[in-house]
Design a protein around this motif. Structure first.
Motif: not given
Length: 135
Positions: A6-13, A56-59, A108-110, A122-133
Motif C-alpha cells: 500500500v502506497k501513501n506519501y504524506p507530506s514530510p514537512r 526500533k520499537i515493534v508493537i 522518522r520512519k514507520y 498481508e498488507y504493508h505500508v511504510s513511510f520514511d521522512i528522509d525518502d520523501y523529503s
C-alpha cells in the motif's frame, strides 16, 4: 500468502510538524497500544507484544487486522476510522491523528504489516521522512 504493498506519501514537512508535539515517547507508545486494543475481536482478549530495541520499537497484536483499503485510510491524516471499520464500545481514537502523531514523535520512519483475520493477504505500508523529503 500474497502481499499487497500500500502506497501513501504524506507530506514530510507535515509529518515532522506533527511529530514535534509535546507528546512524550511513553505517551506515543501508549497511543499505539491503544490502537491494538481498538482492533481487538469483540468478546476476545487481544495479545500485544511490545519490543523496545535500539533505534526500533515493534508493537505486535493479534487483533482484527486491516485490508488494503482500510490501511490506506489509516495512514491518511485526520481520517476518522469509525467511518471505515466497526469499532468496539470504548474505542479510543476518533480524530485520525494518534497513529501519525505517535509515529512521528518516535522517529522518522514507520512500517505497518497487517493481515485481516479472515484473509490470507498481508498488507504493508511504510513511510520514511528522509525518502520523501527530496521529492
Amino acid at each position: 500468502m500474497s502481499v499487497r504493498i500500500v502506497k501513501n506519501y504524506p507530506s514530510p514537512r507535515l509529518m515532522e510538524t506533527i511529530g514535534a508535539t509535546n507528546q512524550k515517547p511513553a505517551e506515543a507508545i501508549g497511543e499505539l497500544v491503544a490502537n491494538s486494543f481498538d482492533a481487538r475481536v469483540e468478546g476476545e482478549k487481544v495479545n500485544i507484544t511490545i519490543k523496545l530495541r535500539p533505534n526500533k520499537i515493534v508493537i505486535i497484536d493479534d487483533g482484527k487486522g486491516m485490508n488494503g483499503d482500510v490501511l490506506e485510510k489509516a495512514v491518511c491524516i485526520a481520517e476518522d476510522m469509525s467511518k471505515h471499520i466497526e469499532r468496539g464500545e470504548g474505542a479510543k481514537g476518533h480524530f485520525g491523528m494518534g497513529f501519525k502523531t505517535s509515529c512521528s514523535t518516535l522517529g522518522r520512519k514507520y512500517q505497518i504489516y497487517t493481515r485481516p483475520i479472515d484473509d490470507t493477504h498481508e498488507y504493508h505500508v511504510s513511510f520514511d521522512i528522509d525518502d520523501y523529503s527530496n521529492r
